[in-house]
Scaffold this active site. Structure first.
Site, PDB file in Angstrom:
ATOM      1  N   CYS A 262      -8.157  -1.903   4.358  1.00  0.00           N
ATOM      2  CA  CYS A 262      -8.049  -3.054   5.267  1.00  0.00           C
ATOM      3  C   CYS A 262      -9.381  -3.423   5.892  1.00  0.00           C
ATOM      4  CB  CYS A 262      -7.085  -2.758   6.403  1.00  0.00           C
ATOM      5  SG  CYS A 262      -5.552  -2.094   5.852  1.00  0.00           S
TER       6      CYS A 262
ATOM      7  N   CYS B 163     -10.299  -1.753  14.636  1.00  0.00           N
ATOM      8  CA  CYS B 163     -10.583  -3.186  14.806  1.00  0.00           C
ATOM      9  C   CYS B 163     -10.895  -3.542  16.248  1.00  0.00           C
ATOM     10  CB  CYS B 163      -9.389  -4.001  14.363  1.00  0.00           C
ATOM     11  SG  CYS B 163      -8.968  -3.685  12.656  1.00  0.00           S
TER      12      CYS B 163
ATOM     13  N   GLU C 114       0.824  -1.200   0.000  1.00  0.00           N
ATOM     14  CA  GLU C 114       0.000   0.000   0.000  1.00  0.00           C
ATOM     15  C   GLU C 114       0.866   1.261   0.000  1.00  0.00           C
ATOM     16  OE1 GLU C 114      -3.517  -0.815   2.327  1.00  0.00           O
ATOM     17  OE2 GLU C 114      -3.796   1.315   2.708  1.00  0.00           O
TER      18      GLU C 114
ATOM     19  N   SER D 259      -7.194   1.958  -2.130  1.00  0.00           N
ATOM     20  CA  SER D 259      -5.990   1.177  -2.431  1.00  0.00           C
ATOM     21  C   SER D 259      -6.406  -0.188  -2.965  1.00  0.00           C
ATOM     22  CB  SER D 259      -5.162   1.005  -1.159  1.00  0.00           C
ATOM     23  OG  SER D 259      -4.247  -0.047  -1.333  1.00  0.00           O
TER      24      SER D 259
ATOM     25  N   GLU E 153       2.165   1.719  -3.398  1.00  0.00           N
ATOM     26  CA  GLU E 153       1.075   2.227  -4.224  1.00  0.00           C
ATOM     27  C   GLU E 153       0.909   3.734  -4.011  1.00  0.00           C
ATOM     28  OE1 GLU E 153      -2.692   0.335  -3.469  1.00  0.00           O
ATOM     29  OE2 GLU E 153      -3.726   1.549  -4.980  1.00  0.00           O
TER      30      GLU E 153
ATOM     31  N   GLU F 121     -16.067 -10.633   3.608  1.00  0.00           N
ATOM     32  CA  GLU F 121     -14.918 -10.375   2.742  1.00  0.00           C
ATOM     33  C   GLU F 121     -14.346 -11.681   2.171  1.00  0.00           C
ATOM     34  OE1 GLU F 121     -11.321  -9.008   4.559  1.00  0.00           O
ATOM     35  OE2 GLU F 121     -10.773  -7.776   2.848  1.00  0.00           O
TER      36      GLU F 121
END
Lengths: 394, 643
Positions: B340, B570, B314, B360, B317, B402
């Site tokens: 994420c 999270c 990332e 991303s 990127e 996901e």
């Protein structure tokens, strides 16, 4: 006791726009003190002093304020606002304009009951005429700085939207559900701005008070319940209809006027009111005795009071908004109990439990609907024990 | 070097006014007359600030008032009425959670009327609740159950629900909705509309027919639900629970042919202690490894390894995008958004599909690991990837969705087979009769080993940003981060404020390090530049930033923004132990940052295994062909309306 007498029909004691002209010749504070002095209380049923409400809204610190006319007349057995909306719309809008002037609102909203949609066209025409006659719009009747507009918004048939905070929620496009109080609408109302919500009749009466003075108004009624009250009388009587009577009139006197003297009970205040048995007919219709928003339902000898109670209980099961626990599920339990009672299938201990649940609903529900939902049930069971108990098993 | 700013937003959220916190104007100066008000609760005198609710005042006086619809994270509803109390001089009982104290009052919390009312309310709720406690996921952790116990409910006064009324909606990969257990406290509604601004759940119908429903009462799979699971964390009963794969995982473990591999994310390791009656914020990372092995998993890997890998991919990127914009002057989607958090990704796909190019393309650490396990690891260990079952221990319910996204099969197999939440892991451990807190410690398995502190802090809001900055700063400037920040703690991006922004000046640049040589010839173009970054957690805050970008506000001038769907990141995920509140989340955050400090390697690019993987397997380097195939993904424009 003076009775209102009209030569040319209801409200012929005041000339058109007399009250508004008077109001605009006074300061806002003076208008509010006249209303306060008159002792005018909210005619929707709760009886909150109108002067106090306007004063709170007027003194709230916000540029933007609203006055709302509550025409969501949904209480079973009441139809007096319909008469005002149909026959006296100018008087109603005059009162709304006076209220707007008093609290400093630039906008008034008429919240019209969904079932009254057929009145909308006429009301819009009246508003258009008022605009043409400079009774709405900018610099009303030449009064510098007083700009006021009225918008009509439609309800959609929920009884709960007659509760002022649910009405405001509905106006904002939300589910019609009551808010927590405090804060009250006079502080945090429509779109968060100070808002006064008044019943149609209250506004009409404010026009009369301004036109004729507080003393004239106080010459009717009792010291604690000044003025007159519009009563919608229906049921087992020969002359049902809308009556304007001074507060303090006894139920007995009322029954005489409407020719329903052989009634065994009268439901005062609609589904959320109380059932008054014959032995209590000497009680007065007044805030300090039997209070009502206007609904009077007469029950003759042949009526089954248990059916009456079931009817009201069904109404509340249907109309509870479902937000708070006591009302959402309590109404269901009461209806279930009444139906079992009719089948001769309800133990006395369960009936006692339900009466106690009724008390919980009165004390712990979030809004007036839930708090008054068990009233009819409790008063019918208490006043007609012989009639509702001991049904044969079917 | 950095500058932490707070940004106030005057614009109102789309929360209904009635559901917004309604506060009484409070005097700013506490010494002002009337600023403190004396209240007497059950004879105990307390002084509280004007506008304090009765409930808050009672807690101050150590008096317990039961609550159900009240939740610390949510605005006031005042609708269950279980918290009613008697206020002297008032005709009716008042809900203590919603009653603001504005004048001296006397309150009684256990009068006969109050007790009677609470008992009736409980009885009514129990009558309308399909209470199958033995088979309920919240057995032992249910607010309704504990209240019934507290109030001595020993029979169903108004009868009981004999059979379920509603069909259970288990259409979603992440969340199961069982309306039979709903007590209509509407915490989920307030969570979804107000806290997350997603707005999937709302009350429909009225009276006793009221229920919580989705748009047109469609299955949860077919609405704009982002699977964040915040509603699960705030549901007092088991009306909302997560899709539990543990039975299938047990089966896989018991199947001798299957090689079952676990990867554990940092947040569950900091919170699983709560399921074992330990205070929040006790990390059990290595004890957990022992337990996982005892249960029968063949290997346990550290998701932090792919967190480090995410940072490399990332970060590369980001640098490529910046170069494209600054040097090549080509139109480039900036700021770059992190990817994420699968809840956040789905939020963007639904509500702001036009901004998908900003996201991303790097997969989340969970999915990168899945792809590597079934390729790199399978090859190295000589196991047929068809026999490998990958399980991911995550703090998250959206991870369950996901891993089921159709594009997540780049290894040729389903990259991650099952997402397991912290709660489900805890009950698997309990089922196996393992005493987790007292287990010895075990290290993570090779070849991935123990990762860096950078990976650990992915578990807290701001963690991805901090990790990325640690690596990017060192790669670009050639200087140690410690030179700019004490102990490499980039504190401006830490904390629990909804949106945080920071600016990092790059005073000088160094030679391009080996790992990036194939992408950049030099970093001269970055010299003197200021990197502008932001961090947001909770999709309500994300929405504010996205709206600002749409209007061309200050966030549209930023370069890199970290988004996390859940409040707190999270560690506040939808799969974490229940209950949740700000204190618990802060304790988890402390545990995570402590763990970070305990690592010797705290920058992703310094992870030796990363270098090894790039030299052995992903040979064409970050953003190379192979990493593109295995570690990057694409997104779907979903839109708000699903027909």
């Amino acid at each position: 006791m003076p009775i209102v007498e009209y030569k040319n029909g209801m409200f012929s004691d005041i000339k058109p726009e007399e009250g508004l002209k008077k109001a605009l010749s006074l300061s806002r504070g003076e208008v509010i003190s006249i209303i306060t002095d008159s002792g005018l209380k909210g005619r929707g049923g709760a009886g909150f002093p109108c002067g106090t409400k306007w004063n709170l809204a007027a003194s709230a610190s916000d540029e933007e304020k609203y006055i709302i006319c509550n025409a969501d007349e949904g209480e079973p057995g009441t139809f007096k606002d319909r008469v005002l909306l149909k026959e006296y719309p100018n008087l109603l809008f005059e009162g709304l304009t006076i209220g707007g002037y008093a609290i400093g609102a630039k906008k008034g909203i008429l919240y019209l009951r969904g079932e009254y949609t057929y009145l909308l066209k006429g009301l819009l025409q009246v508003l258009e005429e008022r605009r043409k006659n400079n009774l709405l719009g900018e610099k009303i009747l030449g009064k510098d700085g007083f700009n006021f507009e009225i918008e009509i918004r439609m309800g959609s048939g929920a009884y709960i939207c007659g509760e002022e905070t649910a009405l405001i929620e509905s106006l904002e496009g939300q589910r019609g559900e009551p808010r927590n109080r405090p804060p009250f609408p006079v502080n945090t109302g429509f779109m968060g701005h100070p808002t006064s919500v008044n019943n149609c009749e209250t506004l009409v009466l404010s026009a009369r008070i301004l036109a004729k003075g507080a003393d004239y108004f106080k010459s009717f009624g009792t010291p604690k319940s000044t003025g007159t009250k519009l009563l919608s009388v229906s049921g087992d009587c020969k002359k049902p209809g809308v009556y304007e009577l001074p507060f303090g009139v006894t139920i007995k006197e009322l029954l005489k006027i409407v020719d329903g003297e052989d009634a065994k009970a009268v439901q005062i205040g609609g589904a959320s009111g109380f059932c008054i048995p014959k032995k209590d007919f000497s009680r007065k219709i007044a805030y300090e005795d039997v209070s009502t928003g206007g609904s009077v339902i007469v029950f003759g000898e042949k009526r089954d009071m248990l059916d009456v109670a079931i009817n009201f209980a069904e109404f509340f099961v249907e109309e509870s908004c479902g937000q708070c626990t006591p009302c959402r599920f309590g109404t269901v339990e009461i209806l279930k109990g009444l139906k079992n009672l009719k089948k001769g299938d309800l133990s006395l201990s369960m009936l006692k439990e339900l009466l106690s649940l009724g008390k919980t609903m009165q004390l712990a529900s979030k809004c007036g609907l839930g708090q008054s939902a068990p009233n009819a049930f409790i008063s019918i069971v208490e006043n007609f024990p012989d009639e509702v108990l001991g049904r044969e098993e079917v | 070097m950095t500058d932490k700013k707070h940004i106030e937003y005057p614009d109102k959220s789309r929360t209904p006014l009635s559901q917004q916190p309604q506060e009484i104007e409070k005097p700013k100066d506490e010494k002002e007359i009337g600023a403190l008000i004396r209240v007497v609760i059950d004879g105990v005198e307390v002084k509280v600030k004007m506008g304090t609710t009765i409930l808050e005042a009672a807690r101050k006086a150590n008096i317990k008032i039961p609550t159900l619809c009240y939740h610390e994270d949510l605005c006031i509803a005042g609708l269950c009425r279980i918290c009613v109390v008697e206020v002297e001089g008032m005709r009716t009982l008042q809900a203590s959670c919603s009653f603001p104290i504005t004048q001296p009052i006397t309150i009684k919390t256990y009068t006969p009327n109050v007790r009677q009312a609470r008992r009736h309310i409980l009885d009514l709720l129990l009558t309308n609740h399909y209470g199958e406690c033995y088979t309920c996921k919240r057995n032992g952790n249910c607010e309704l159950q504990s209240l019934a116990d507290e109030y001595g409910v020993d029979f169903f006064r108004f009868g009981k629900m004999e059979r379920p009324r509603y069909e259970v909606d288990s259409s979603s990969y992440a969340i199961v909705r069982d309306m039979n257990k709903c007590i209509l406290c509407r915490r989920c509604v307030r969570t979804c509309i107000d806290l997350q601004e997603v707005g999937v759940l709302e009350a429909i119908n009225k009276g006793s027919k009221t229920e919580i429903a989705t748009f047109f009462d469609k299955p949860l799979l077919d609405v704009v639900c982002i699977n964040c699971g915040q509603c699960i964390n705030r549901c007092p009963t088991a009306a909302l629970t997560a899709q539990d794969p543990s039975d299938i995982i047990w089966e896989a473990i018991n199947d001798p042919k299957k090689h079952v591999v676990m990867q554990t994310a940092p947040a569950p390791r900091a919170a699983i202690c709560e399921c074992f009656n330990m205070p929040p914020g006790t990390p059990l990372t290595f004890q957990l490894n022992t337990a996982i092995k005892m249960i029968g998993f063949d290997k346990v890997f550290d998701t932090n390894f792919t967190a480090d890998l995410t940072i490399i991919e990332e970060g590369s990127e980001l640098l490529s995008r910046l170069k494209k914009a600054l040097v090549d002057k080509e139109p480039t989607a900036l700021p770059q958004f992190t990817s994420c958090s699968p809840g956040w990704v789905k939020f963007l796909e639904h509500f702001y599909p036009e901004m998908i190019p900003n996201l991303s393309s790097a997969k989340s650490p969970q999915q990168m690991f899945g792809a590597l396990i079934k390729t790199y690891y399978a090859e190295k260990a000589g196991i047929d990837p068809a026999d490998i079952v990958t399980v991911a221990l995550m703090p998250c319910t959206a991870k369950k969705f996901e891993c089921n996204r159709p594009e997540m099969c780049d290894s040729g197999y389903k990259d991650v087979d099952y997402g397991l939440t912290t709660r489900e892991m805890a009950s698997m451990i309990q089922e196996a009769g393992i005493d987790l807190p007292n287990l010895p410690k075990t290290d993570f398995d090779n070849p991935f080993g123990t990762a860096t502190g950078s990976g650990v802090i992915f578990g807290a809001t701001g963690g991805v940003m901090e990790s990325a900055l640690r690596t990017v700063i060192e790669l670009v400037t050639g200087e140690k981060v410690e030179k700019f920040y004490d102990h490499a703690n980039i504190t401006p991006v830490r904390g629990f404020e909804g949106i945080r922004v920071a600016e990092i000046k790059i005073p000088k640049v160094a030679e391009v390090p080996l790992i990036l040589k194939h992408l950049f010839s030099d970093f001269k173009w970055l010299e003197g530049a200021t990197l502008k970054v932001a961090v947001a957690h909770g999709t309500a805050n994300a929405r504010k930033i996205l709206e600002d970008i749409k209007k061309g506000g200050i966030f549209s001038t930023m370069h890199f923004i970290e988004f996390m769907a859940c409040p707190g990141g999270c560690l506040g995920g939808g799969g974490m132990p229940i209950p949740t509140n700000i204190e618990i989340r802060e304790a988890r955050a402390r545990a995570i940052y402590q763990e970070d400090e305990s690592y010797s390697v705290r920058k992703s690019y310094e992870n030796p295994i990363i270098t090894q993987v790039y030299s052995e397997f992903l040979k064409d380097g970050p953003l190379g062909h192979k990493s593109h195939k295995l570690l990057h993904t694409h997104y779907t424009k979903r839109g708000k309306f699903i027909f």
